[in-house]
Design a protein around this motif. Structure first.
Motif, short mmCIF file in Angstrom:
data_model
loop_
_atom_site.label_atom_id
_atom_site.label_comp_id
_atom_site.label_asym_id
_atom_site.label_seq_id
_atom_site.Cartn_x
_atom_site.Cartn_y
_atom_site.Cartn_z
N LEU A 75 32.50 61.71 10.91
CA LEU A 75 33.87 61.90 11.37
C LEU A 75 34.86 61.90 10.21
CD1 LEU A 75 33.88 59.71 14.60
CD2 LEU A 75 34.04 62.21 14.47
N ARG A 76 34.61 61.05 9.21
CA ARG A 76 35.48 61.03 8.03
C ARG A 76 35.43 62.36 7.28
NH1 ARG A 76 33.51 55.76 6.87
NH2 ARG A 76 32.47 56.49 4.98
N LEU A 111 24.99 54.35 6.72
CA LEU A 111 26.13 54.70 5.86
C LEU A 111 25.66 55.34 4.56
CD1 LEU A 111 29.24 54.32 5.18
CD2 LEU A 111 28.55 52.17 4.11
N ARG A 139 25.52 54.87 14.68
CA ARG A 139 26.98 54.69 14.69
C ARG A 139 27.54 54.80 13.28
NH1 ARG A 139 31.11 52.73 17.98
NH2 ARG A 139 33.03 53.11 16.82
N ALA A 140 26.83 54.24 12.30
CA ALA A 140 27.30 54.32 10.92
C ALA A 140 27.30 55.75 10.42
CB ALA A 140 26.43 53.44 10.03
N GLU A 176 27.62 58.41 12.29
CA GLU A 176 28.70 59.11 12.98
C GLU A 176 30.05 58.81 12.35
OE1 GLU A 176 29.93 60.13 17.54
OE2 GLU A 176 29.18 58.12 17.13
N ASP A 177 30.26 57.56 11.94
CA ASP A 177 31.53 57.20 11.31
C ASP A 177 31.75 58.01 10.04
OD1 ASP A 177 32.11 55.38 13.29
OD2 ASP A 177 31.46 53.62 12.14
N VAL A 178 30.69 58.15 9.23
CA VAL A 178 30.82 58.93 7.99
C VAL A 178 31.04 60.40 8.32
CG1 VAL A 178 29.63 59.64 5.88
CG2 VAL A 178 29.39 57.29 6.70
N SER A 230 23.41 49.34 9.55
CA SER A 230 24.68 50.04 9.30
C SER A 230 24.74 50.55 7.87
CB SER A 230 25.87 49.11 9.56
OG SER A 230 26.04 48.89 10.94
#
Length: 352
Positions: free
Chosen positions: A93-94, A316, A86-87, A89-91, A312
């Motif tokens: 997407l940014r 990240l 999930r971490a 994926e968040d990066v 996370s």
């Protein structure tokens, strides 16, 4: 020139509807300067009316990039790797990238197949939690421009790439030293397969903590293998049946900890109610103290002392390292090691 493909409006359709040149539409879509504000507004109105969507895949392919990265982990169902994923994926997407994820199941051949499949789909970069010990197969991909970062474990032979790890040995040292500080001298060690880098590092930390306290290393107290319930049950039963059994357990990952708690609870339930010990929590079941490596769901409610890494932050950091390489950074290969902290909750703080 102006026909639609598969029912989807094209940039030519927008140009015709707005009464402008194709280059003008391109400039508006890509937020480039040089377009009269009134003209730009007319183009945007045509875009909204037609429902035009920019073809990002074609755009990125023309630039030699696909706006995607691949992630290979051990098991998408494992909470630790789910949080790491999930971490990442968040990066991604940014950075306007898509993420493709696959599970290796600790199978080196499966890892290789997944990595090469992602490369065949022209991902810009890879984040790999490695199962293999030889990554020479990546050399042609690196030559082709693929960037890679290894997470949780370092790359194997034949590969130089950035990596981000947790301080596995240091975390294990801290957890075992905590048990020693509370009077335990016979401490069982249950961990994952010795073929796994993190398990070996945690065993090293266990041995170093014993040596620092002047305690002998006893192989009969050590068991390494897959953390399934049946195996952990057999191991705990064997340890408790030793002539000089352990008074505490150090478990090498979250799944092993949960399996051990189930076994200890079952053993304690078989004892007479007035056995002479008060049950204050799962770590004191069957008279044993317990410290586990990795936090897990409900560990705080159950009162389980753990040494916690941060999945996370691991994900990240790995993702940020990868996108730094994708942006053109060409510095030396990096190996980062993230700290681990002890969280006291009662299960490791009981004297023998």
């Amino acid at each position: 020139m102006g026909e639609k493909r598969s029912g989807r409006p094209t940039m030519n359709d927008v140009a015709a509807a707005a009464g402008v040149a194709l280059k003008t539409v391109s400039r508006v879509v890509n937020s480039e300067p040089g377009v009269n504000p009134a003209t730009a507004e007319r183009v945007r109105a045509a875009i909204d009316r037609l429902g035009y969507r920019r073809n990002d895949s074609a755009r990125t392919l023309r630039r030699g990039r696909t706006a995607s990265i691949g992630l290979v982990i051990e098991d998408v169902a494992d909470p630790f790797y789910a949080e790491l994923s999930r971490a990442v994926e968040d990066v991604a997407l940014r950075h306007d990238h898509f993420l493709f994820t696959g599970s290796s199941g600790e199978d080196p051949a499966r890892e290789r197949d997944l990595v090469l499949a992602f490369c065949a789909r022209q991902v810009d970069g890879l984040i790999i939690v490695p199962a293999a010990t030889d990554h020479g197969y990546l050399a042609p991909e690196f030559d082709a421009g693929i960037k890679a970062v290894f997470a949780d474990r370092p790359p194997g032979a034949g590969c130089r790439a950035d990596s981000v790890l947790s301080d596995n040995a240091g975390g294990s040292r801290t957890g075992v030293a905590h048990l020693i500080a509370h009077g335990h001298r016979r401490i069982g060690f249950l961990a994952d397969s010795p073929a796994i880098f993190t398990a070996v590092e945690r065993l090293r930390g266990y041995r170093e903590a014993l040596a620092a306290a002047g305690l002998p290393y006893d192989e009969s107290l050590v068991a390494m293998g897959h953390p399934d319930q049946e195996r952990v049950c057999a191991v705990v039963e064997r340890l408790l049946a030793l002539p000089d059994p352990p008074t505490a357990l150090f478990t090498g990952n979250g799944r092993t900890t949960v399996a051990a708690l189930r076994v200890l609870d079952a053993i304690a339930a078989r004892r007479p109610p007035n056995h002479g010990r008060v049950r204050h929590g799962p770590g004191r079941l069957a008279g044993l103290a317990l410290v586990g490596f990795d936090d897990f769901e409900l560990a705080d409610l159950l009162g389980v002392t753990i040494v916690a890494q941060d999945p996370s932050r691991l994900g990240l950091t790995a993702a940020e390292m990868l996108f730094r390489r994708l942006s053109g950074h060409a510095g030396p290969v990096l190996r980062l090691e993230l700290p681990i902290r002890l969280i006291e909750r009662g299960s490791g703080e009981t004297a023998p």
